[in-house]
Design an enzyme around this catalytic site. Structure first.
Site, PDB file in Angstrom:
ATOM      1  N   TYR A 161       0.970  -1.366   0.002  1.00  0.00           N
ATOM      2  CA  TYR A 161       0.036   0.208   0.092  1.00  0.00           C
ATOM      3  C   TYR A 161       1.066   1.213   0.235  1.00  0.00           C
ATOM      4  O   TYR A 161       1.775   1.399   0.673  1.00  0.00           O
ATOM      5  CB  TYR A 161      -0.857   0.119   1.304  1.00  0.00           C
ATOM      6  CG  TYR A 161      -1.797   1.252   1.491  1.00  0.00           C
ATOM      7  CD1 TYR A 161      -3.092   1.164   0.978  1.00  0.00           C
ATOM      8  CD2 TYR A 161      -1.118   2.358   2.097  1.00  0.00           C
ATOM      9  CE1 TYR A 161      -3.893   2.581   1.088  1.00  0.00           C
ATOM     10  CE2 TYR A 161      -1.878   3.592   2.199  1.00  0.00           C
ATOM     11  CZ  TYR A 161      -3.281   3.553   1.624  1.00  0.00           C
ATOM     12  OH  TYR A 161      -3.848   4.869   1.498  1.00  0.00           O
ATOM     13  N   GLU A 249      -3.379   7.677  -4.050  1.00  0.00           N
ATOM     14  CA  GLU A 249      -3.209   6.595  -3.411  1.00  0.00           C
ATOM     15  C   GLU A 249      -3.087   5.223  -4.510  1.00  0.00           C
ATOM     16  O   GLU A 249      -3.816   5.352  -5.435  1.00  0.00           O
ATOM     17  CB  GLU A 249      -4.612   6.190  -2.544  1.00  0.00           C
ATOM     18  CG  GLU A 249      -4.416   5.267  -1.702  1.00  0.00           C
ATOM     19  CD  GLU A 249      -5.959   4.760  -0.875  1.00  0.00           C
ATOM     20  OE1 GLU A 249      -6.744   4.702  -1.610  1.00  0.00           O
ATOM     21  OE2 GLU A 249      -6.002   4.450   0.210  1.00  0.00           O
TER      22      GLU A 249
END
Ligand code: GDP
Ligand code: MN
Length: 439
Positions: A161, A249
């Site tokens: 992530y 993101e």
């Protein structure tokens, strides 16, 4: 696409929430999909990434099943991934009302792509991040709005992530990463906070090599992959700056068995204040998933938040909105919506605000709670009386005004001859609004 809520959770305490989000949190208004900053579809974000030299898979976008099939053939890949384009994350684990499970599908047979696309296009996809009825994967809404992404699938050996967020507490951007990617990052943050890594970026210096490398290492990239990941991180930061993003993101930022670092998903939010210099980016906004009332409210510089009760609330400022929400609740009522007037009000805005509030058929009473600091109460009062007359208001109206020029305001209201219930304070106003409905 991204776990927008998830990243917000990671950033909780890192990033100051806007008044609107505070309000939403407070009112547990999770059925909403609030539009805070411009949000683009995954394919649009990936186009911007490509332009910045960020590694993404080859892809096409399609808005019919036959186009999807055509795209799959053109990709000529050993495996295809089909991804529903909606403005919410968690698609992989989502469900369509066509019965199809999963908003992200991998297949080795391009012939199946058409069938899959048929069960996605025009259907509602419900994920952890959407309202409970899901979000429609729209077709033909606008010529430019394509709905499924057809991409070359790559094998993934590891998912991490990575995000860059604008963080008020640090007065600038922060990188957030975890070697546990692909999944719900909120869960990782809750269960294994030691697996969440942060790097504060100096806005003048940018991402330093040592920072990029440290993040890459923390994400678990080894050997030559570490440098490659650091390079991707720096490119993502360049993009972040270039497009005036508030968030970039990537979940997952993955690695392939062949040794490539690839951004498999993309979610970028943009600073609405930068619209004047990001015309190309903002032109991509198709508004199809925005609440039409919010959009109309924004035209008049008003903030609208829809909820599911029956008392329309007309307030100024998020703090007052929250207090109003609580007190209505305390007296057994439920807000239908909030319209936040902000400062520097004009009569016309008040009128438009009433039009929006009363357009909601759930509304059975209106509560005005305005504290005039910057706002002149007399302007509000004139706006209210004008709106009441012209809109032929049918529901009870309770008004609490306080502050600048309030005596004049009260005189305007009482001399108007309109059936307006005056309230002394917020508590009194909430009680009267709730009582008006119970009658
Ligand atoms: P999200 O569920 O909305 O966040 O959509 P993602 O784009 O992140 O996809 C969900 C999951 O599908 C990812 O975490 C991956 O595990 C998987 N996935 C997506 N694209 C590919 C791909 O090209 N190859 C493989 N093997 N898996 C993929
Ligand atoms: Mn994702």
């Amino acid at each position: 696409m991204a776990a927008s809520m998830a990243s917000q959770a990671v950033a909780r305490g890192l990033r100051a929430a806007t008044s609107k989000h505070l309000l939403l949190d407070k009112c547990k208004c999770t059925q909403l999909n609030p539009r805070r900053w411009l949000n683009l579809q995954e394919y649009q974000s990936k186009k911007l990434m490509q332009e910045s030299g960020v590694a993404v898979q080859r892809f096409y976008v399609a808005d019919t099943a036959s186009e999807a099939l055509e795209a799959a053939k053109r990709l000529n890949a050993k495996e295809i991934v089909l991804k529903a384009q909606i403005l919410a994350g968690g698609r992989g684990k989502g469900v369509f009302d066509s019965g199809l499970k999963g908003g992200v599908h991998l297949t080795k047979d391009p012939a199946v792509v058409g069938e899959l696309a048929n069960k996605m296009l025009g259907f509602n996809l419900t994920t952890k991040q959407t309202p409970k009825d899901g979000v429609k994967v729209k077709t033909h809404r606008l010529k430019t709005h394509f709905q499924v992404m057809v991409a070359e699938a790559l094998d993934i050996s590891r998912e991490t992530y990575f995000a860059i967020l604008m963080d008020r507490a640090c007065n600038g951007p922060v990188m957030v990463g975890s070697p546990q990617g692909g999944m719900d990052i909120e869960e990782v943050a809750a269960k294994s906070p030691e697996l969440i890594f942060k790097e504060v970026i100096d806005i003048f210096e940018g991402v330093r090599d040592d920072q990029a490398l440290r993040m890459a290492a923390n994400l678990g990239f080894k050997g030559p992959l570490e440098r490659q990941a650091a390079d991707q991180i720096k490119r993502l930061y360049d993009l972040f700056l270039k497009v005036d993003a508030t968030q970039v993101e990537v979940n997952p930022l993955g690695e392939t068995p062949e040794g490539q670092v690839v951004c498999f998903d993309a979610k970028i939010n943009f600073d609405d204040n930068a619209e004047f210099r990001q015309k190309a980016v903002f032109a991509m906004d198709d508004m199809t998933e925005s609440d039409p009332t919010e959009t109309e409210a924004a035209k008049w510089d008003l903030k609208y938040i829809g909820m599911d009760g029956n008392i329309a609330c007309f307030v100024n400022g998020a703090g007052l909105a929250m207090a109003t929400c609580d007190i209505i609740d305390l007296h057994g009522g439920k807000p239908a919506n909030f319209l936040d007037l902000g400062g520097g009000v004009k009569e016309r805005q008040v009128y438009e605000a009433f039009k929006l509030l009363t357009a909601d058929p759930k509304v059975e009473a209106i509560l005005v709670n305005i504290f005039g600091g910057i706002v002149n109460c007399a302007i509000i009062a004139n706006g209210i009386t004008k709106a009441c007359r012209e809109l032929e208001l049918k529901v009870p109206l309770v008004v609490r005004l306080e502050g600048t020029n309030v005596h004049e305001a009260k005189r305007i209201l009482s001399e108007s001859g309109l059936p307006i219930t005056a309230a002394d304070d917020l508590d009194d106003a909430a009680k009267k609004a709730v009582a008006a409905i119970k009658k």
